[in-house]
Motif scaffolding. Structure first.
Motif, mmCIF file in Angstrom:
data_model
loop_
_atom_site.group_PDB
_atom_site.id
_atom_site.type_symbol
_atom_site.label_atom_id
_atom_site.label_comp_id
_atom_site.label_asym_id
_atom_site.label_seq_id
_atom_site.Cartn_x
_atom_site.Cartn_y
_atom_site.Cartn_z
ATOM 1 N N ARG A 31 0.815 -1.216 0.000
ATOM 2 C CA ARG A 31 0.000 0.000 0.000
ATOM 3 C C ARG A 31 0.850 1.269 0.000
ATOM 4 N N GLN A 32 2.042 1.172 -0.600
ATOM 5 C CA GLN A 32 2.941 2.341 -0.581
ATOM 6 C C GLN A 32 2.377 3.511 -1.388
ATOM 7 N N ALA A 33 1.499 3.194 -2.347
ATOM 8 C CA ALA A 33 0.789 4.268 -3.053
ATOM 9 C C ALA A 33 -0.565 4.376 -2.375
ATOM 10 N N ARG A 35 -3.278 6.515 0.724
ATOM 11 C CA ARG A 35 -3.860 7.652 1.438
ATOM 12 C C ARG A 35 -2.942 8.416 2.385
ATOM 13 N N TYR A 40 -1.031 11.784 -3.191
ATOM 14 C CA TYR A 40 -2.069 10.843 -3.624
ATOM 15 C C TYR A 40 -3.426 11.553 -3.641
ATOM 16 N N PHE A 49 -12.506 5.912 -6.625
ATOM 17 C CA PHE A 49 -11.333 5.031 -6.526
ATOM 18 C C PHE A 49 -11.168 4.151 -7.773
ATOM 19 N N ILE A 78 4.521 -1.059 -7.033
ATOM 20 C CA ILE A 78 3.426 -2.027 -7.172
ATOM 21 C C ILE A 78 2.281 -1.309 -7.869
ATOM 22 N N SER A 81 -3.941 -0.560 -8.134
ATOM 23 C CA SER A 81 -5.162 -1.248 -8.542
ATOM 24 C C SER A 81 -5.802 -1.782 -7.278
ATOM 25 N N ASP A 82 -6.653 -2.771 -7.368
ATOM 26 C CA ASP A 82 -7.230 -3.363 -6.168
ATOM 27 C C ASP A 82 -7.507 -4.837 -6.413
ATOM 28 N N MET A 96 -16.518 1.638 -4.168
ATOM 29 C CA MET A 96 -15.607 1.985 -3.068
ATOM 30 C C MET A 96 -16.216 3.189 -2.365
ATOM 31 N N TYR A 163 -14.981 -11.396 0.348
ATOM 32 C CA TYR A 163 -15.607 -10.134 -0.079
ATOM 33 C C TYR A 163 -16.882 -10.392 -0.878
ATOM 34 N N GLY A 169 -15.876 -5.438 3.620
ATOM 35 C CA GLY A 169 -15.013 -5.850 4.708
ATOM 36 C C GLY A 169 -15.868 -6.454 5.820
ATOM 37 N N PHE A 216 -2.371 -11.820 -2.650
ATOM 38 C CA PHE A 216 -2.727 -11.319 -1.310
ATOM 39 C C PHE A 216 -3.861 -12.160 -0.717
ATOM 40 N N SER A 218 -5.389 -11.821 2.314
ATOM 41 C CA SER A 218 -5.458 -10.953 3.494
ATOM 42 C C SER A 218 -6.315 -11.523 4.617
ATOM 43 N N HIS A 340 1.994 -5.667 6.932
ATOM 44 C CA HIS A 340 0.727 -5.457 6.223
ATOM 45 C C HIS A 340 0.816 -4.058 5.621
HETATM 46 C C1 1CP Z 1 -2.060 -3.897 -3.500
HETATM 47 C C2 1CP Z 1 -3.224 -2.943 -3.334
HETATM 48 C C3 1CP Z 1 -4.472 -3.293 -2.769
HETATM 49 N N1 1CP Z 1 -5.263 -2.167 -2.764
HETATM 50 C C4 1CP Z 1 -4.538 -1.113 -3.262
HETATM 51 C C5 1CP Z 1 -3.290 -1.582 -3.671
HETATM 52 C C6 1CP Z 1 -2.347 -0.676 -4.452
HETATM 53 C C7 1CP Z 1 -0.967 -0.832 -4.531
HETATM 54 C C8 1CP Z 1 -0.170 -0.546 -3.277
HETATM 55 O O1 1CP Z 1 0.009 -1.453 -2.462
HETATM 56 O O2 1CP Z 1 0.364 0.590 -3.179
HETATM 57 C C9 1CP Z 1 -5.001 0.262 -3.416
HETATM 58 C C10 1CP Z 1 -6.095 0.734 -2.560
HETATM 59 N N2 1CP Z 1 -7.275 0.081 -2.285
HETATM 60 C C11 1CP Z 1 -8.077 0.899 -1.496
HETATM 61 C C12 1CP Z 1 -7.392 2.110 -1.276
HETATM 62 C C13 1CP Z 1 -7.932 3.308 -0.524
HETATM 63 C C14 1CP Z 1 -8.797 4.084 -1.417
HETATM 64 C C15 1CP Z 1 -9.069 5.466 -0.927
HETATM 65 O O3 1CP Z 1 -9.915 5.587 -0.033
HETATM 66 O O4 1CP Z 1 -8.458 6.414 -1.451
HETATM 67 C C16 1CP Z 1 -6.162 2.028 -1.934
HETATM 68 C C17 1CP Z 1 -5.088 3.072 -2.032
HETATM 69 C C18 1CP Z 1 -9.418 0.570 -1.031
HETATM 70 C C19 1CP Z 1 -9.568 -0.722 -0.332
HETATM 71 N N3 1CP Z 1 -9.441 -1.951 -0.923
HETATM 72 C C20 1CP Z 1 -9.592 -2.922 0.020
HETATM 73 C C21 1CP Z 1 -9.798 -2.295 1.259
HETATM 74 C C22 1CP Z 1 -9.927 -3.020 2.584
HETATM 75 C C23 1CP Z 1 -11.283 -2.958 3.141
HETATM 76 C C24 1CP Z 1 -11.479 -3.940 4.240
HETATM 77 O O5 1CP Z 1 -11.094 -3.659 5.379
HETATM 78 O O6 1CP Z 1 -12.012 -5.002 3.946
HETATM 79 C C25 1CP Z 1 -9.835 -0.922 1.048
HETATM 80 C C26 1CP Z 1 -10.098 0.174 2.039
HETATM 81 C C27 1CP Z 1 -9.474 -4.373 -0.273
HETATM 82 C C28 1CP Z 1 -8.071 -4.750 -0.531
HETATM 83 N N4 1CP Z 1 -7.260 -4.245 -1.534
HETATM 84 C C29 1CP Z 1 -6.017 -4.843 -1.475
HETATM 85 C C30 1CP Z 1 -6.054 -5.782 -0.430
HETATM 86 C C31 1CP Z 1 -4.928 -6.725 -0.118
HETATM 87 C C32 1CP Z 1 -3.895 -6.073 0.720
HETATM 88 C C33 1CP Z 1 -4.312 -5.782 2.122
HETATM 89 O O7 1CP Z 1 -4.706 -6.717 2.838
HETATM 90 O O8 1CP Z 1 -4.201 -4.601 2.510
HETATM 91 C C34 1CP Z 1 -7.316 -5.730 0.175
HETATM 92 C C35 1CP Z 1 -7.817 -6.542 1.347
HETATM 93 C C36 1CP Z 1 -4.846 -4.653 -2.360
#
Ligand code: 1CP
Length: 363
Positions: A31-33, A35, A40, A49, A78, A81-82, A96, A163, A169, A216, A218, A340
């Motif tokens: 999640r280096q890219a 919020r 960003y 999103f 990375i 995407s999602d 989203m 999901y 979530g 992933f 998760s 994580h």
């Molecule tokens: C690898 C990745 C993911 N999402 C995003 C990335 C981008 C690349 C990166 O890592 O920088 C962007 C990515 N995805 C999302 C965001 C936030 C969007 C925003 O509000 O701006 C970003 C930057 C939105 C998102 N997408 C998801 C959630 C979790 C919700 C929950 O608790 O169930 C959320 C909040 C599902 C999701 N998405 C992802 C996972 C697996 C990794 C993990 O466990 O963290 C999961 C479970 C994978």
């Protein structure tokens, strides 16, 4: 496709992932890219999103932001995407919701609710439906000009099933548990279908330019060891066994594969034998103990508690020291990462300090 990309100037991640000896451990963070970065929010502005994910221009910009900010400190990008783009490609609506996370208006309620049958019957066009991801990957590779490798990814079948049946979530996983304990056969049929899509999706990401792929899982930690063995591991294995074959059919070289099964501390031994090059660990593992279990069979990725970034500089240093020592300075077999994803409230300067400490202590 591959010919148009510049050669890598920094291939540390790929060498370490293949198990080679390296001058220092490569690092990046999940999640280096996202919020926690002000840039960003600026680039995303008021866009939805998934609209950002679907725009190769925006997705590539967001992907490269941490590479620019932490120039010289991090060793991989990375793709932005999602994991939920697969359920979307399978015909499900996923939104989203700002500050809340993903929402499926019509989750799978039971094997006979009509939605399940529809999803199972659909012949998913993995190439066409997810074309925007491949385009984003190719554009990002072009823009990166070989600065660091680009990681592709997908959600693991078990996590995606959660999901799809929860509708978002979850804290209690009531629906996911209902599916595995009440409808095991139908759950496994769905998991197999997702696994096949994952293979094709990852292969097409590699064709587009992804140089390492991560799966992933998760929500692996919601399963018992026995149910992990029935509902997660076989599908993780299906992906690691079939992706190289699919790449070969497509005339492509294999790429390193990483599995991250969060919370599945009980399965470390199995994960070391699951056909992946790299096993990602969360912070429930003690670095030295996990390194002993891995014993050179796989490369370990991880595993600092992302929450330590809320702590003092001394706490960050102490965490890095414990990892560096446990993973034997990272000259072989370790990719440094958090356990994580980085959380939205972290100050980017504290993450920078974390990176600098890893560099200082692994010199
Ligand atoms: C690898 C990745 C993911 N999402 C995003 C990335 C981008 C690349 C990166 O890592 O920088 C962007 C990515 N995805 C999302 C965001 C936030 C969007 C925003 O509000 O701006 C970003 C930057 C939105 C998102 N997408 C998801 C959630 C979790 C919700 C929950 O608790 O169930 C959320 C909040 C599902 C999701 N998405 C992802 C996972 C697996 C990794 C993990 O466990 O963290 C999961 C479970 C994978």
């Amino acid at each position: 496709m591959q010919e148009q990309f510049e050669p890598l100037k920094n291939d540390l991640l790929l060498r370490a992932a293949r198990g080679e000896k390296v001058e220092r451990p490569p690092m990046w963070v999940m999640r280096q890219a996202g919020r926690y970065l002000p840039e960003y929010h600026e680039a995303k502005a008021n866009r939805d999103f998934f609209e950002c994910c679907r725009s190769p221009e925006i997705a590539s910009t967001l992907t490269i932001q941490p590479i620019d900010r932490f120039e010289g400190l991090i060793d991989a990008a990375i793709i932005f995407s999602d994991i939920l783009v697969i359920p979307q490609a399978m015909g499900m609506v996923v939104e989203m919701v700002d500050k809340k996370g993903p929402h499926f208006p019509e989750p799978l309620k039971s094997p006979t609710d009509g939605q399940y049958e529809k999803v199972m019957a659909k012949d998913v066009d993995v190439k066409g439906e997810l074309d925007y991801v491949y385009k984003a990957i190719s554009l990002t590779r072009l823009k990166l000009k070989g600065r660091v490798p680009l990681i592709g990814f997908c959600g693991a079948p078990w996590t995606l099933l959660c999901y799809m049946v929860e509708g978002g979530g979850s804290k209690m996983f009531v629906q996911s548990k209902t599916w595995v304990y009440k409808y095991p056969k139908e759950s496994q049929a769905l998991l197999q279908k997702i696994a096949e899509i994952c293979v094709e999706y990852l292969a097409l990401q590699v064709a587009a330019g992804a140089q390492l792929v991560q799966v992933f899982d998760s929500w692996a930690g919601e399963l018992s060891p026995a149910s992990f063995a029935s509902f997660s591991l076989p599908y993780l294995r299906y992906i690691s066994a079939n992706l190289p074959t699919r790449l070969k059919e497509m005339g492509l070289e294999p790429v390193p594969m990483t599995v991250f099964a969060k919370g599945a501390w009980y399965a470390l031994e199995d994960l070391c034998e699951s056909g992946y090059n790299v096993v990602g660990l969360d912070w429930l593992h003690d670095p030295a103990e996990a390194f002993k279990v891995a014993n050179g069979r796989v490369v370990i990725q991880g595993n600092a508690d992302p929450g330590m970034l809320y702590g003092s500089r001394a706490a960050i240093t102490a965490t890095v020291e414990r990892m560096v020592e446990g993973f034997q300075k990272g000259k072989q077999g370790w990719i440094c990462n958090l356990g994580h994803g980085i959380t939205p409230f972290v100050n980017p300067d504290d993450l920078k300090f974390f990176f600098e400490e890893v560099h200082r202590l692994t010199k």
